[in-house]
Motif scaffolding. Structure first.
Motif, mmCIF file in Angstrom:
data_model
loop_
_atom_site.group_PDB
_atom_site.id
_atom_site.type_symbol
_atom_site.label_atom_id
_atom_site.label_comp_id
_atom_site.label_asym_id
_atom_site.label_seq_id
_atom_site.Cartn_x
_atom_site.Cartn_y
_atom_site.Cartn_z
ATOM 1 N N PRO A 1 0.812 -1.230 0.000
ATOM 2 C CA PRO A 1 0.000 0.000 0.000
ATOM 3 C C PRO A 1 0.846 1.281 0.000
ATOM 4 O O PRO A 1 0.468 2.271 -0.636
ATOM 5 N N ALA A 2 1.989 1.247 0.683
ATOM 6 C CA ALA A 2 2.852 2.436 0.705
ATOM 7 C C ALA A 2 3.387 2.752 -0.689
ATOM 8 O O ALA A 2 3.375 3.921 -1.117
ATOM 9 N N ILE B 1 0.570 4.107 -2.878
ATOM 10 C CA ILE B 1 0.317 5.532 -2.624
ATOM 11 C C ILE B 1 1.388 6.388 -3.286
ATOM 12 O O ILE B 1 1.089 7.426 -3.895
ATOM 13 N N THR C 1 3.045 5.613 -5.892
ATOM 14 C CA THR C 1 2.810 5.565 -7.342
ATOM 15 C C THR C 1 1.717 6.554 -7.728
ATOM 16 O O THR C 1 1.822 7.245 -8.748
ATOM 17 N N GLN C 2 0.659 6.655 -6.944
ATOM 18 C CA GLN C 2 -0.418 7.600 -7.215
ATOM 19 C C GLN C 2 0.066 9.052 -7.124
ATOM 20 O O GLN C 2 -0.428 9.913 -7.839
ATOM 21 N N MET C 3 1.053 9.278 -6.269
ATOM 22 C CA MET C 3 1.583 10.633 -6.108
ATOM 23 C C MET C 3 2.746 10.904 -7.069
ATOM 24 O O MET C 3 3.373 11.959 -6.985
#
Length: 185
Positions: A65-66, A69, A71-73
């Protein structure tokens, strides 16, 4: 207190030996009437494999999950997410497969002649030591058990009262008292 001070000032490998010795020499019973009759010297590496799968699962559950996140940012590339997922999941699958093979191995068998009771210490699914007190009459003798293709690796240890099966390694295990273990097995 003196032991703690000595522990704090010794090298890391000695600390590991000191810690492992305290687990290995764990008191068997308060009255001390149990005599060791069998020990498997390689039980500690099997327990470590079972503990590692817990740590690998936690590491994977937090890192995927880290990285997602990040990757999304747009801090890391999508390939980093794919690599993290692949490494985490393949590590979990490997360790859970090894854990399936290494759990339920018997590390120690103790026998109390007065009560005719055996105390069996084995490694559970999570790598912890579990102790069972079993009447010797409840253990199914090895010669009454059906032969298995896994008999070359380990023998099964079963009881009449439950369907729980434990694994007993006779190839590398050390029988400390043949007379007393013959009363159990």
């Amino acid at each position: 207190m003196n032991v703690i001070i000595k522990y704090l000032h010794c090298p890391a490998r000695v600390k590991l030996r000191l810690l492992s010795g305290t687990v290995l020499n764990k008191e068997v019973s308060k009255d001390g009437n149990y005599t060791p009759v069998y020990k498997f010297p390689y039980i500690r590496p099997l327990a470590v494999v079972n503990r590692l799968k817990l740590y690998q699962t936690i590491l994977t559950a937090t890192s995927v999950p880290a990285v997602a996140i990040m990757t999304q940012m747009n801090y890391v590339d999508v390939d980093a997410l794919k690599a993290t997922c692949f490494l985490g999941l393949s590590g979990c699958i490997t360790l859970y497969g090894l854990g399936f093979l290494t759990s339920k191995f018997i590390g120690f068998i103790y026998y109390n002649e007065e009560k005719d009771v055996a105390k069996v210490a084995y490694v559970d699914f999570w790598g912890r030591r579990r102790d069972l007190e079993i009447p010797a009459s409840d253990v199914i003798p090895i010669n009454e058990l059906p032969h298995s293709y896994m008999d070359g690796l380990f023998l099964t240890f079963r009881r009449y009262s439950t369907k729980q099966t434990l694994r007993l390694n006779m190839q590398y295990g050390i029988i400390l008292d043949k007379e007393k273990i013959s009363k159990i097995l």
